[in-house]
Scaffold this active site. Structure first.
Site, PDB file in Angstrom:
ATOM      1  N   ASP A  49       0.821  -1.226   0.000  1.00  0.00           N
ATOM      2  CA  ASP A  49       0.000   0.000   0.000  1.00  0.00           C
ATOM      3  C   ASP A  49       0.850   1.270   0.000  1.00  0.00           C
ATOM      4  OD1 ASP A  49       1.070  -0.015   2.515  1.00  0.00           O
ATOM      5  OD2 ASP A  49      -0.831   0.317   3.563  1.00  0.00           O
ATOM      6  N   GLY A  50       2.179   1.125  -0.023  1.00  0.00           N
ATOM      7  CA  GLY A  50       3.044   2.306  -0.080  1.00  0.00           C
ATOM      8  C   GLY A  50       3.660   2.664   1.267  1.00  0.00           C
ATOM      9  N   GLU A  51       3.151   2.093   2.349  1.00  0.00           N
ATOM     10  CA  GLU A  51       3.760   2.380   3.658  1.00  0.00           C
ATOM     11  C   GLU A  51       5.190   1.849   3.682  1.00  0.00           C
ATOM     12  OE1 GLU A  51       1.420   0.720   6.797  1.00  0.00           O
ATOM     13  OE2 GLU A  51      -0.178   2.207   6.577  1.00  0.00           O
ATOM     14  N   ARG A 108      10.756  25.853   4.695  1.00  0.00           N
ATOM     15  CA  ARG A 108      10.443  27.145   4.071  1.00  0.00           C
ATOM     16  C   ARG A 108       9.160  27.755   4.592  1.00  0.00           C
ATOM     17  NH1 ARG A 108      11.678  25.775  -2.197  1.00  0.00           N
ATOM     18  NH2 ARG A 108      11.434  23.645  -1.472  1.00  0.00           N
ATOM     19  N   HIS A 151      16.782  26.964   6.484  1.00  0.00           N
ATOM     20  CA  HIS A 151      16.210  28.082   5.733  1.00  0.00           C
ATOM     21  C   HIS A 151      16.210  29.405   6.515  1.00  0.00           C
ATOM     22  CE1 HIS A 151      13.836  30.260   2.914  1.00  0.00           C
ATOM     23  NE2 HIS A 151      12.883  30.454   3.808  1.00  0.00           N
ATOM     24  N   ASP A 191      16.980  37.416  -2.337  1.00  0.00           N
ATOM     25  CA  ASP A 191      15.779  37.908  -1.643  1.00  0.00           C
ATOM     26  C   ASP A 191      16.151  38.403  -0.249  1.00  0.00           C
ATOM     27  OD1 ASP A 191      15.978  35.575  -0.062  1.00  0.00           O
ATOM     28  OD2 ASP A 191      14.608  34.478  -1.382  1.00  0.00           O
ATOM     29  N   LYS A 214      12.295  40.228  -3.670  1.00  0.00           N
ATOM     30  CA  LYS A 214      11.618  39.195  -4.468  1.00  0.00           C
ATOM     31  C   LYS A 214      10.217  38.967  -3.924  1.00  0.00           C
ATOM     32  CE  LYS A 214      12.101  34.568  -3.744  1.00  0.00           C
ATOM     33  NZ  LYS A 214      12.795  33.294  -3.569  1.00  0.00           N
ATOM     34  N   ASP A 241      22.382  31.345  -2.076  1.00  0.00           N
ATOM     35  CA  ASP A 241      21.030  30.987  -1.625  1.00  0.00           C
ATOM     36  C   ASP A 241      21.100  29.647  -0.898  1.00  0.00           C
ATOM     37  OD1 ASP A 241      18.358  31.398  -1.198  1.00  0.00           O
ATOM     38  OD2 ASP A 241      17.771  31.388  -3.310  1.00  0.00           O
TER      39      ASP A 241
HETATM   40  C1  R5P Z   1      13.258  30.973  -0.608  1.00  0.00           C
HETATM   41  O1  R5P Z   1      12.974  31.731   0.299  1.00  0.00           O
HETATM   42  C2  R5P Z   1      14.520  30.177  -0.661  1.00  0.00           C
HETATM   43  O2  R5P Z   1      15.556  30.806   0.045  1.00  0.00           O
HETATM   44  C3  R5P Z   1      14.936  29.934  -2.096  1.00  0.00           C
HETATM   45  O3  R5P Z   1      15.222  31.180  -2.700  1.00  0.00           O
HETATM   46  C4  R5P Z   1      13.846  29.242  -2.859  1.00  0.00           C
HETATM   47  O4  R5P Z   1      13.419  28.115  -2.165  1.00  0.00           O
HETATM   48  C5  R5P Z   1      14.315  28.836  -4.232  1.00  0.00           C
HETATM   49  O5  R5P Z   1      13.261  28.215  -4.880  1.00  0.00           O
HETATM   50  P1  R5P Z   1      13.193  28.200  -6.461  1.00  0.00           P
HETATM   51  O6  R5P Z   1      14.480  27.609  -6.951  1.00  0.00           O
HETATM   52  O7  R5P Z   1      11.997  27.333  -6.747  1.00  0.00           O
HETATM   53  O8  R5P Z   1      12.972  29.603  -6.923  1.00  0.00           O
END
Ligand code: R5P
Length: 320
Positions: A49-51, A108, A151, A191, A214, A241
């Site tokens: 079943d995927g478990e 995130r 994050h 961002d 952003k 990033d």
């Molecule tokens: C967002 O706040 C994260 O720091 C990354 O900038 C984001 O997750 C990147 O996602 P994507 O590559 O889909 O733009």
């Protein structure tokens, strides 16, 4: 040679055993080679079943157990595997479980968001995923977490267990040092959420940094509206990033930098999630070189623009 040492996680490191998850095998092997800990065998399969159907096949004799698992795609399975491995280890007699999770999923969504209608009433609600994930990890019996480039600080604050969040500055320091010799550099955060990360790089290497504004439009497409900080005209830009997922953020950021006269653009991104056709789009983008860590491993080799920076020495140094 290790240049940085972190504090010692446990005094009993010689007696540790390592349990690798499906997305942690390579790193678990590397840590075992470096630190001499015993690797335990597991059998990880699915019921019809995927478990998940999980077994630890060797005797758990150590009180201190390390579970190594990155929670990238398939995200939900890999995350659940982490929790089940911890539960199994606990029931086998482990007293302390440290999870090494180089890439932690769901971090995130670290803020409460809701959308309002014209009357100002909320009409859609979202979960606080980063908080829920922290509670699930704790409930599974994990008593320490080692991760890389979470994050946000907020995602870390949701935990009530010790969290060692390794900085990307160490992972990418040799790359940046190489560029410093020959280029007129500026560090870029695509961002405002990444300002702290970019600032850390900027302070460590004594390089200017700028950040971009952003937002996501109604179709969840990323829009970059502004560059804030010194001019990038004629500069060699290093985009920093934490995650590259669809690639939309980094690709758009590179386009804007190029419009503003950037001389060259490279990127250092810790977690190469690379969903959909991100790999191809990044390979075709204005970015000259794309440095990613191996916090997430991919079955197929990445194309030539990608350069993989290993994390194993930084992670192993936690136990030095
Ligand atoms: C967002 O706040 C994260 O720091 C990354 O900038 C984001 O997750 C990147 O996602 P994507 O590559 O889909 O733009």
């Amino acid at each position: 040679m290790l240049r940085y040492k972190y504090y010692i996680v446990t005094k009993n490191t010689r007696k540790m055993q390592i349990i690798p998850g499906s997305q942690g095998k390579r790193l678990a092997n590397q840590i075992s080679d470096i630190n001499g800990y015993q690797l335990l065998n597991t059998k990880i399969e699915h019921f019809s079943d995927g478990e998940l159907n999980i077994k630890i096949l060797d005797q758990v004799t150590a009180k201190e157990i390390l579970i190594v698992q990155s929670t990238s795609m398939p995200t939900n399975d890999n995350f659940m595997e982490l929790l089940l491995l911890s539960d199994a280890a606990l029931r086998a007699g482990a007293q302390n479980i440290t999870a090494i999770v180089p890439y932690l999923c769901y971090s995130r969504q670290d803020n409460i968001r809701s959308e309002k209608d014209q009357q100002g009433d909320a009409h859609s609600y979202e979960p606080l995923s980063a908080n829920l994930v922290a509670r699930m990890i704790e409930s599974s019996g994990i008593s320490k977490l080692i991760t890389i480039d979470l994050h946000s600080d907020k995602a870390q604050e949701y935990f009530n267990i010790p969290v060692i969040n390794l900085t990307p500055c160490i992972i990418f320091q040799d790359i940046i040092n190489n560029y410093i010799q020959k280029k007129d550099l500026v560090i870029i955060s695509p961002d405002s959420g990444g300002i702290k990360r970019a600032k850390d790089f900027s302070l460590k290497h004594n390089i200017d940094f700028v950040y971009m504004e952003k937002y996501r439009d109604d179709d969840n497409q990323c829009v970059i509206s502004d560059i804030i900080g010194p001019s990038v005209n004629g500069k060699d830009c290093i985009l920093i990033d934490d995650i590259v997922d669809t690639g939309g953020t980094i690709i758009k950021a590179a386009q804007i930098l190029s419009k503003h006269g950037a001389k060259s653009i490279i990127a250092c991104t810790t977690h190469p999630v690379l969903s959909g056709d991100a790999t191809r789009r990044l390979q075709d983008s204005l970015i000259e070189k794309f440095y990613v860590s191996d916090s997430i491993t991919h079955q197929r080799p990445l194309p030539d623009k990608f350069h993989i920076v290993p994390i194993c020495q930084s992670v192993a140094s936690v136990f030095a």
